[in-house]
Scaffold this motif. Structure first.
Motif, PDB file in Angstrom:
ATOM      1  N   CYS A  95      93.849  27.044  -1.159  1.00 43.98           N
ATOM      2  CA  CYS A  95      93.110  27.435  -1.048  1.00 43.98           C
ATOM      3  C   CYS A  95      93.010  28.757  -1.807  1.00 43.98           C
ATOM      4  O   CYS A  95      92.051  29.524  -1.792  1.00 43.98           O
ATOM      5  N   ALA A  96      94.094  28.572  -2.469  1.00 44.94           N
ATOM      6  CA  ALA A  96      94.358  29.576  -3.853  1.00 44.94           C
ATOM      7  C   ALA A  96      92.798  29.757  -4.964  1.00 44.94           C
ATOM      8  O   ALA A  96      92.608  30.815  -5.646  1.00 44.94           O
ATOM      9  N   SER A  97      92.727  28.325  -5.049  1.00 42.86           N
ATOM     10  CA  SER A  97      91.535  28.243  -5.931  1.00 42.86           C
ATOM     11  C   SER A  97      90.501  29.615  -5.657  1.00 42.86           C
ATOM     12  O   SER A  97      88.945  30.114  -6.259  1.00 42.86           O
ATOM     13  N   HIS A  98      90.428  28.578  -4.218  1.00 44.68           N
ATOM     14  CA  HIS A  98      88.983  29.245  -4.154  1.00 44.68           C
ATOM     15  C   HIS A  98      88.656  30.300  -3.348  1.00 44.68           C
ATOM     16  O   HIS A  98      87.345  31.243  -3.933  1.00 44.68           O
ATOM     17  N   LEU A  99      89.996  31.136  -3.146  1.00 44.61           N
ATOM     18  CA  LEU A  99      89.937  32.625  -2.530  1.00 44.61           C
ATOM     19  C   LEU A  99      90.413  33.500  -4.289  1.00 44.61           C
ATOM     20  O   LEU A  99      89.092  34.922  -4.271  1.00 44.61           O
ATOM     21  N   THR A 100      91.086  32.916  -5.622  1.00 48.29           N
ATOM     22  CA  THR A 100      90.552  33.141  -6.754  1.00 48.29           C
ATOM     23  C   THR A 100      88.884  33.875  -6.794  1.00 48.29           C
ATOM     24  O   THR A 100      88.439  34.384  -7.278  1.00 48.29           O
ATOM     25  N   VAL A 101      88.088  32.461  -6.966  1.00 48.66           N
ATOM     26  CA  VAL A 101      86.690  32.853  -6.812  1.00 48.66           C
ATOM     27  C   VAL A 101      85.752  33.321  -6.301  1.00 48.66           C
ATOM     28  O   VAL A 101      84.902  34.652  -6.965  1.00 48.66           O
ATOM     29  N   VAL A 102      86.298  33.378  -4.960  1.00 46.47           N
ATOM     30  CA  VAL A 102      85.747  34.454  -4.131  1.00 46.47           C
ATOM     31  C   VAL A 102      86.143  36.457  -4.419  1.00 46.47           C
ATOM     32  O   VAL A 102      84.606  36.588  -4.557  1.00 46.47           O
ATOM     33  N   MET A 103      86.883  36.048  -4.931  1.00 48.04           N
ATOM     34  CA  MET A 103      87.490  37.923  -5.439  1.00 48.04           C
ATOM     35  C   MET A 103      86.460  38.037  -6.531  1.00 48.04           C
ATOM     36  O   MET A 103      86.115  39.351  -6.465  1.00 48.04           O
ATOM     37  N   LEU A 104      86.755  36.845  -7.715  1.00 46.97           N
ATOM     38  CA  LEU A 104      85.724  37.371  -8.607  1.00 46.97           C
ATOM     39  C   LEU A 104      84.162  37.721  -8.566  1.00 46.97           C
ATOM     40  O   LEU A 104      84.052  38.795  -8.885  1.00 46.97           O
ATOM     41  N   PHE A 105      84.248  36.843  -7.464  1.00 49.16           N
ATOM     42  CA  PHE A 105      82.226  37.174  -7.242  1.00 49.16           C
ATOM     43  C   PHE A 105      81.476  37.734  -6.100  1.00 49.16           C
ATOM     44  O   PHE A 105      81.086  39.450  -6.914  1.00 49.16           O
ATOM     45  N   PHE A 106      82.457  38.119  -5.205  1.00 46.39           N
ATOM     46  CA  PHE A 106      81.813  39.401  -4.645  1.00 46.39           C
ATOM     47  C   PHE A 106      83.035  40.905  -5.088  1.00 46.39           C
ATOM     48  O   PHE A 106      81.950  41.924  -5.084  1.00 46.39           O
ATOM     49  N   GLY A 107      83.761  40.415  -5.274  1.00 47.41           N
ATOM     50  CA  GLY A 107      84.069  41.818  -7.045  1.00 47.41           C
ATOM     51  C   GLY A 107      83.386  42.559  -6.977  1.00 47.41           C
ATOM     52  O   GLY A 107      82.981  43.169  -7.460  1.00 47.41           O
ATOM     53  N   GLN A 108      82.516  41.847  -8.140  1.00 49.67           N
ATOM     54  CA  GLN A 108      81.435  42.599  -8.988  1.00 49.67           C
ATOM     55  C   GLN A 108      80.100  42.862  -8.234  1.00 49.67           C
ATOM     56  O   GLN A 108      79.407  44.034  -8.413  1.00 49.67           O
ATOM     57  N   CYS A 109      79.941  42.075  -7.291  1.00 49.91           N
ATOM     58  CA  CYS A 109      78.899  42.231  -6.679  1.00 49.91           C
ATOM     59  C   CYS A 109      79.118  44.035  -5.483  1.00 49.91           C
ATOM     60  O   CYS A 109      77.769  44.439  -5.593  1.00 49.91           O
ATOM     61  N   ALA A 110      80.454  44.255  -5.577  1.00 49.33           N
ATOM     62  CA  ALA A 110      80.785  45.399  -4.822  1.00 49.33           C
ATOM     63  C   ALA A 110      80.745  46.571  -5.936  1.00 49.33           C
ATOM     64  O   ALA A 110      80.154  48.011  -4.537  1.00 49.33           O
ATOM     65  N   LEU A 111      80.975  46.280  -6.859  1.00 47.68           N
ATOM     66  CA  LEU A 111      80.698  47.518  -8.110  1.00 47.68           C
ATOM     67  C   LEU A 111      79.435  47.805  -8.585  1.00 47.68           C
ATOM     68  O   LEU A 111      79.181  48.609  -8.130  1.00 47.68           O
TER      69      LEU A 111
ATOM     70  N   SER B 210      72.496  34.092  -4.927  1.00 50.28           N
ATOM     71  CA  SER B 210      72.668  33.454  -3.344  1.00 50.28           C
ATOM     72  C   SER B 210      72.819  32.602  -3.174  1.00 50.28           C
ATOM     73  O   SER B 210      73.898  32.343  -2.162  1.00 50.28           O
ATOM     74  N   THR B 211      72.353  31.127  -3.821  1.00 53.25           N
ATOM     75  CA  THR B 211      73.338  30.230  -3.449  1.00 53.25           C
ATOM     76  C   THR B 211      75.003  29.782  -3.459  1.00 53.25           C
ATOM     77  O   THR B 211      75.286  29.809  -3.109  1.00 53.25           O
ATOM     78  N   GLU B 212      75.167  30.759  -4.751  1.00 49.58           N
ATOM     79  CA  GLU B 212      76.609  30.594  -4.903  1.00 49.58           C
ATOM     80  C   GLU B 212      77.159  31.769  -3.620  1.00 49.58           C
ATOM     81  O   GLU B 212      78.336  30.663  -3.209  1.00 49.58           O
ATOM     82  N   CYS B 213      77.024  32.830  -3.491  1.00 52.29           N
ATOM     83  CA  CYS B 213      76.900  33.840  -1.828  1.00 52.29           C
ATOM     84  C   CYS B 213      77.160  32.208  -1.203  1.00 52.29           C
ATOM     85  O   CYS B 213      78.162  32.472  -0.398  1.00 52.29           O
ATOM     86  N   LEU B 214      76.243  32.032  -0.595  1.00 52.19           N
ATOM     87  CA  LEU B 214      76.139  31.051   0.837  1.00 52.19           C
ATOM     88  C   LEU B 214      77.176  29.689   0.313  1.00 52.19           C
ATOM     89  O   LEU B 214      77.919  28.968   1.184  1.00 52.19           O
ATOM     90  N   LEU B 215      76.850  28.886  -0.571  1.00 53.44           N
ATOM     91  CA  LEU B 215      77.649  28.323  -1.003  1.00 53.44           C
ATOM     92  C   LEU B 215      79.301  28.357  -1.160  1.00 53.44           C
ATOM     93  O   LEU B 215      79.990  27.441   0.159  1.00 53.44           O
ATOM     94  N   TYR B 216      80.210  29.295  -1.121  1.00 52.01           N
ATOM     95  CA  TYR B 216      81.354  30.063  -0.816  1.00 52.01           C
ATOM     96  C   TYR B 216      82.080  29.949  -0.088  1.00 52.01           C
ATOM     97  O   TYR B 216      82.901  29.704   0.803  1.00 52.01           O
ATOM     98  N   THR B 217      80.670  30.582   1.257  1.00 50.56           N
ATOM     99  CA  THR B 217      80.739  30.560   2.960  1.00 50.56           C
ATOM    100  C   THR B 217      81.422  28.380   3.035  1.00 50.56           C
ATOM    101  O   THR B 217      82.303  29.164   3.817  1.00 50.56           O
ATOM    102  N   LEU B 218      80.420  28.017   2.700  1.00 54.20           N
ATOM    103  CA  LEU B 218      80.530  26.836   3.283  1.00 54.20           C
ATOM    104  C   LEU B 218      81.994  26.162   2.879  1.00 54.20           C
ATOM    105  O   LEU B 218      82.687  25.283   3.461  1.00 54.20           O
TER     106      LEU B 218
END
Length: 319
Positions: A250-266, A118-126
């Motif tokens: 922004c590219a680095s942040h978008l990459t890790v966001v996609m990795l994180f939320f991709g697995q959550c969605a699956l 949950s902390t990682e999810c919120l941190l990506y938003t920050l």
């Protein structure tokens, strides 16, 4: 040693209370234990080394004492913690066939998995909000994103997530466990554990699905909104150098966001996925993603690479 302890409640009802759990481990891994052990140990050591280097480089270089790198330091700490929730126990299971985990150890895995997730999810938003302020409101950026605000936002993510994890862990382990103690998974997560409860699990399953659905979806939409605004601002820039710099940060942040939320969605939007596929996605998120994050943030980031060179005694570039 006994895995079940006989107790009586108020002298009225005798029953057994589970004091240990047995983790069955990774499904269909028979005969692959040595290969998996070596692979996951290498990933884990790379995770520790990579994140410690990033953390140390940012602390050591005053030029990186900015909000963006402050949040990146938090992410490095999170990645070390997240990979340490299940990997050491998984390595022990693979090498020593030691599958027993205490009740306290199981509770710790459940708590820290949801706390750090949950902390990682919120941190990506920050981090997305920080990029939005830096690119869309550059003149007010330093005024708004000052150190007091950054510290408050970061502390808020950790504190909020601790409440979130405490509620889920409390609901999970206030259930009575008086039968089987065999967890059909490689670490203690809520759903594999509550299957063993000898009581109705509707409340904890509903709360868990709601929380693990609402929090990531809310964060994802906030991140998406931030990047839509960022894209419009970048397109309006007259300088091609400014556009490239904005895109790079922004590219680095978008990459890790996609990795994180991709697995959550699956995991949470596809309830009928096979156990083997869910395990693979969990292993990717628990073991591989924390290792990839330092590499993603350094490959395209000249400032971090320069700080790492400085850390090992190399010359700092002039530009």
């Amino acid at each position: 040693f006994p895995l079940l302890l006989n107790e009586s409640h108020m002298g009225l009802v005798n029953h057994t209370v589970v004091t240990h759990f047995i983790l069955l481990g990774i499904p269909n891994a028979d005969g692959l234990q040595t290969i998996l052990f070596i692979t996951f140990l290498a990933f884990y050591l790379c995770t520790l080394l990579g994140n410690l280097l990033i953390f140390s480089a940012i602390l050591a270089d005053p030029r990186l004492h900015t909000p963006m790198y402050f949040f990146l330091c938090n992410l490095s700490v999170l990645d070390i913690g997240f990979s340490s929730i299940s990997t050491p126990k998984m390595l022990t299971n693979l090498w020593f066939q030691s599958r027993v985990i205490s009740l306290g150890g199981c509770m710790s895995q459940v708590f820290f998995y949801h706390f750090l997730g949950s902390t990682e999810c919120l941190l990506y938003t920050l981090m997305a909000y920080d990029r939005y302020m830096a690119i869309c409101h550059p003149l007010r950026y330093r005024l708004i994103m000052n150190w007091r605000v950054c510290a408050f936002l970061a502390a808020g993510t950790w504190i909020t997530s601790s409440f979130h994890a405490t509620i889920l862990t409390s609901l999970t382990f206030t259930l009575p466990y008086c039968g089987s103690n065999v967890v059909d998974y490689f670490f203690c997560d809520i759903f594999p554990v509550v299957k063993l409860a000898c009581a109705d699990t509707y409340v904890i399953e509903t709360v868990t699905l709601t929380n693990t659905g609402v929090v990531p979806m809310t964060c994802f939409h906030l991140i998406l909104a931030s990047y839509i605004r960022i894209i419009f601002s970048v397109l309006k820039m007259n300088s091609s150098k400014g556009r490239r710099k904005a895109a790079s940060t922004c590219a680095s942040h978008l990459t890790v966001v996609m990795l994180f939320f991709g697995q959550c969605a699956l995991i949470y939007t596809q309830p009928h996925l096979s156990k083997v596929l869910v395990t693979a996605v969990h292993i990717f998120g628990n073991v591989i993603t924390p290792m990839l994050n330092p590499a993603i943030y350094t490959l395209r980031n000249k400032e971090v690479k320069a700080a790492l060179r400085k850390l090992r005694g190399g010359q700092m570039p002039e530009h």
